[in-house]
Structures are given as structure tokens and as C-alpha cells.
Write an enzyme that holds these catalytic residues in place. Structure first.
Site, PDB file in Angstrom:
ATOM      1  N   TYR A   1      -1.556   0.246  10.115  1.00 32.97           N
ATOM      2  CA  TYR A   1      -2.079  -0.441   8.935  1.00 32.97           C
ATOM      3  C   TYR A   1      -0.492  -0.414   7.898  1.00 32.97           C
ATOM      4  O   TYR A   1       0.058  -1.485   7.462  1.00 32.97           O
ATOM      5  CB  TYR A   1      -3.018   0.373   8.202  1.00 32.97           C
ATOM      6  CG  TYR A   1      -3.091  -0.271   6.796  1.00 32.97           C
ATOM      7  CD1 TYR A   1      -3.315  -1.692   6.524  1.00 32.97           C
ATOM      8  CD2 TYR A   1      -3.222   0.678   5.693  1.00 32.97           C
ATOM      9  CE1 TYR A   1      -3.568  -1.980   5.243  1.00 32.97           C
ATOM     10  CE2 TYR A   1      -3.619   0.367   4.457  1.00 32.97           C
ATOM     11  CZ  TYR A   1      -3.496  -0.997   4.180  1.00 32.97           C
ATOM     12  OH  TYR A   1      -3.790  -1.371   2.766  1.00 32.97           O
TER      13      TYR A   1
ATOM     14  N   THR B   1       0.812  -1.227  -0.006  1.00 36.52           N
ATOM     15  CA  THR B   1       0.047  -0.106   0.003  1.00 36.52           C
ATOM     16  C   THR B   1       0.984   1.327  -0.074  1.00 36.52           C
ATOM     17  O   THR B   1       1.936   1.224   0.585  1.00 36.52           O
ATOM     18  CB  THR B   1      -0.863  -0.128   1.234  1.00 36.52           C
ATOM     19  OG1 THR B   1      -1.415   1.092   1.456  1.00 36.52           O
ATOM     20  CG2 THR B   1      -0.007  -0.254   2.656  1.00 36.52           C
TER      21      THR B   1
END
Ligand code: UDP
Length: 328
Positions: A142, A118
Site C-alpha cells: 500500500y 499516506t
């Protein structure tokens, strides 16, 4: 017999579209999914194996049954807000589960490994176009958990001959234009589906998270990439590995940033309806601006984000929104 590819998270948003792309390209996508956030109905293009990545015995069983040529690893928790509230859950679900999967793959001699990472690994580096040469500086659990998995893959490449391709996604949007699969989260937290919910009255309004960011109009800037383009890059990554390509990181985005307000304006135009909006505080963990440079993927994988215009992404999401949904 088409060649099996193990797709973790194949019942989720990006994973289900990847299964469709793999099936079209002549592979057999074998979905491995716990159905905690995925949908049984979304598994349409190959066999389904229910299981949790924390369960090593189950993973070994599935590797032995299908003998996949490669793994595409999509399964993860992926919400910045949740990661801020409960980091332990993110470290466990993302990092420990991925370690289990990597070890199972190596034990089964399956060394081609494609990983969904990501742009959250970059943290907040405003004003910079982010590419594979930009230093990772994640600012939430995350992004940190995904970056830790990237590091782990590097170690297994060095010591066990694993051949990872890592894709750092920017904001994935849109849906399969045929309407077979689409984006469907419960609860929904992503900008475009929430906006479309507000457009057709399924929720009162979209709340814009923060209007005082140092951007053109005070709202955050993101780079949105069409899910169909994204999964094409994954098939390209698989072919890259099959033709002897080296382990590599690729950033995938459209190369163009849109503010939240600009996305709202486009949604009004595409749907020809008003988008009810309210304005709220910043969401913890959000970066100001994330814009991608995808030149490496364009060069090495001959990838083009051809469908990644805001208009097409919203139009495909809107079509799916009006007709598609899943039941477990
Ligand atoms: N956003 C917003 N309201 C919402 C959901 C998202 O203003 O209800 C903003 C969010 O702050 C970010 C952008 O929309 O700037 C994209 O957020 P999303 O959750 O879709 O993806 P993320 O960037 O977290 O991966």
C-alpha cells in the site's frame, strides 16, 4: 457557474467530505467513482459520473464534459492487510489507474492535481516525528504504491507542467458534524468504527492487534486527524495552486500520538459505555508508531487541525455511527 473540480473517489469516506468542503467553498465537486468501495448515497454535493479509472476513454469523456480546473484524487485501495495478501491488486488499482488519470488530466490541460498520499510511505521509523523532510521507506505494498504515484507526479511535473500538491495523511477519523456524510466501509477494518460497532453490540468485541510493541502500553501509536480538518487542507491546497504555489508535499496530522489502548479509553469516556476488547497478534505490515509534524501545512496553507482532538473525533464518529449509513 461554480468551477468544476474532478473528485475521484468522491463516493468514499474522505472524498465525500472533500466534496462537501468544496461545495461550501463555492466549487462544483464532480464525483468520479466506480462504487466498488464507494456509496452512491454519499454523493450529495455535486454531479456523479460512474466510472473506473482503468477506463481511459471514460475518463477522457468526463474531462471533456466538465472541463475541471483541478483534480482531487482520492480513489484508491487503502488497506494494509489486503495489500500484504494481494500486492498485485494494489499496484494495478493504485499505480496503473493513477497513471491513466494523470495522463488524461494532462491531455485535457488540467494541470492542478491534488493527491491523497499516506504516512504509510514512511514505513517503520519509531521515535521520529515524521514530516516532509523524512525519507520515505514504505514497508508494505500500500505504502509503496502510493509512493510510486508520488514519484510519477514528480515526473509529470518536470516534463508536462503538472502542478501536484501531495497530502500525506495520518489516520483519518471522525465524521461531518452535520451528519450528512461519514465513515462507512463494508467490510469495516478501521479502529474507531470497529470499536464503536463493539460498543453498541454490532460485533462481539474489538480485537487489539498486538500488545507487545515497544510503546508505553504495548499497543501501536497513531496520529489521528479529523476528516473535516483534512478536507479543509485540501481546499487550502487548491487555493495554494490557484495563487501560483509550487508543487509541494504536505503532511497532515494532529501532531499527537495515541496508543490503541488510549483510543479505547477515550471511546469509553465519550460513549459512556464499556468497550468490549480481546487481544490478538500483531497485524502484518503495521508500523509501531506514526506521528506527524504538520508545520509546513500550518505555515503555507494556514491550516490548523482545530477539530482533531480524540474526544471530538470519537464524538462525531459516534453520532454518525448511531444515525448514519448508506445504501448503494
Ligand atoms: N487496530 C486494532 N484492531 C483493529 C483495527 C486496528 O488494534 O481491529 C490497530 C492497528 O493495528 C493500528 C491502529 O489500530 O495500530 C489503526 O489501524 P487502522 O486500521 O484504523 O488504520 P491504519 O493505521 O492501518 O491506517
Amino acid at each position: 457557474m461554480p468551477r468544476p473540480i474532478l473528485v475521484t473517489g468522491g463516493a468514499g469516506y474522505v472524498g465525500s467530505h472533500a466534496c462537501k468542503a468544496l461545495a461550501r467553498a463555492g466549487y462544483l465537486p464532480v464525483t468520479f467513482d466506480s462504487l466498488v468501495t464507494g456509496w452512491r448515497d454519499a454523493v450529495k454535493f455535486g454531479p456523479f459520473e460512474e466510472g473506473d479509472l482503468a477506463d481511459r476513454a471514460r475518463l477522457d469523456e468526463v474531462f471533456a464534459k466538465w472541463r475541471p480546473e483541478a483534480v482531487m484524487h482520492f480513489a484508491a485501495l487503502s488497506l494494509v492487510g489486503d495489500a500484504m495478501r494481494d500486492p498485485g491488486r494494489y499496484w494495478r488499482a493504485n499505480v496503473l489507474s493513477s497513471l491513466n488519470l494523470i495522463e488524461a488530466a494532462v491531455a485535457a490541460d488540467c494541470r492542478q492535481f491534488i493527491f491523497s498520499s499516506t504516512c504509510a510511505v514512511y514505513g517503520d521509523q519509531d521515535g521520529v516525528v515524521l514530516n516532509e523532510d523524512t525519507a520515505a521507506q514504505p514497508i508494505n505494498a500500500y505504502g509503496k504504491s502510493k509512493y510510486a504515484i508520488e514519484q510519477m507526479l514528480g515526473d509529470f511535473a518536470a516534463s508536462h507542467g503538472l502542478r501536484p500538491v501531495i497530502f500525506r495523511y495520518f489516520n483519518v477519523a471522525g465524521a461531518d458534524p452535520d451528519g450528512e456524510v461519514g465513515e462507512f466501509h463494508r467490510p469495516e477494518t478501521h479502529l474507531i468504527p470497529l470499536m464503536l460497532d463493539a460498543v453498541d453490540g454490532q460485533r462481539p468485541a474489538l480485537t487489539v492487534f498486538g500488545t507487545d510493541y515497544p510503546t508505553v502500553d504495548g499497543t501501536c501509536i497513531r496520529d489521528y486527524v479529523h476528516v473535516m480538518d483534512l478536507v479543509d487542507a485540501h481546499v487550502g491546497g487548491l487555493r495554494w495552486l490557484e495563487s501560483g504555489g509550487a508543487p509541494r508535499i504536505f503532511c497532515l496530522g494532529s501532531g499527537k500520538g495515541f496508543s490503541v489502548r488510549e483510543v479505547i479509553d477515550q471511546a469509553g469516556t465519550v460513549t459512556n459505555r464499556a468497550v468490549p476488547v480481546t487481544y490478538g497478534d500483531r497485524r502484518a505490515g503495521d508500523a509501531v508508531s506514526l506521528v506527524c509534524g504538520s508545520e509546513r501545512a500550518m505555515r503555507d496553507l494556514r491550516w490548523t487541525p482545530a477539530r482533531s482532538t480524540m474526544k471530538e473525533m470519537i464524538a462525531d464518529a459516534w453520532r454518525w455511527h448511531q444515525s448514519g449509513h448508506y445504501d448503494r
